[in-house]
Design a protein around this motif. Sequence first.
Motif: not given
Length: 258
Positions: A44-56, A58-62, A80-84
């Motif tokens: 599956f592919v999923y999306v976090h809340r926007p604030e999850w991405y607003l961090s200095i 890198e977080k686990r993306d699986v 991650k999915a779009l990069k791949l």
Amino acid sequence: MKQIIAEKILDIERQHEVKILFAVESGSRAWGFPSQDSDYDVRFVYVHRPEWYLSIDEKRDVIEMPINDQLDMSGWDIRKALKLFRKSNPPLLEWLVSDISYYEAYGFKEEMLALRNRVFSPKASVHHYLHMAQGNFRQYLQGEEVRIKKYFYVLRPLLACKWIEKYNANPPISFQDLVCDLVTEPSLKTAIEDLLRRKMAGEELHLEKRVDVINDFVEREMERLTEFAKSAQSDLEDPTERLDELYRKYLKIVWNFG
């Protein structure tokens, strides 16, 4: 099992505070050669809340769920999915055309599917499938006795390479479609169809005498396709701008952000 998978999807969304965009079957069930006791490989592919991405940081993306005898579930974050996807990742391209869909929301999968041919790289895909075929062949199909069911895990990626060579296009996910189009030698086709029938009937395909007609075909085609891989096309228009738009669009759609 579909109900169990649907419940697991809801559990993942609650536990990880994400929204799943789509979930599909991958592996032998999606490829068309499951055994009667094959497990379910859900991706599956999923999306976090926007604030999850607003961090200095890198977080686990699986997200990976504990594996049991029947169910294996794992997924990738949208970024991650779009990069791949930009790199023409073959497993992800296969997820998009899986005939077994467990969940879809927001229209994300359809938009990715519309861009599938734009990001497809013959060179990247051939290298992926050829490496898979070579690795499985070396590990399982050497000697006089071999692990018979592993023929499928060599033949499918090898035929995917042949499809790319013939059509310069994404290969179909169905093993039977690949065999029907690309295997013309009667004795080879008969041997493959016999193994497929036995596997799907639930026979235990463990150590048996190797099937020479299949081994000969595999060895011949791996050598030939290794040469083809060197000249496969790799020039693509950079899709980054379009994928960035897609990324921002679905943060807004899913979370009413911005």
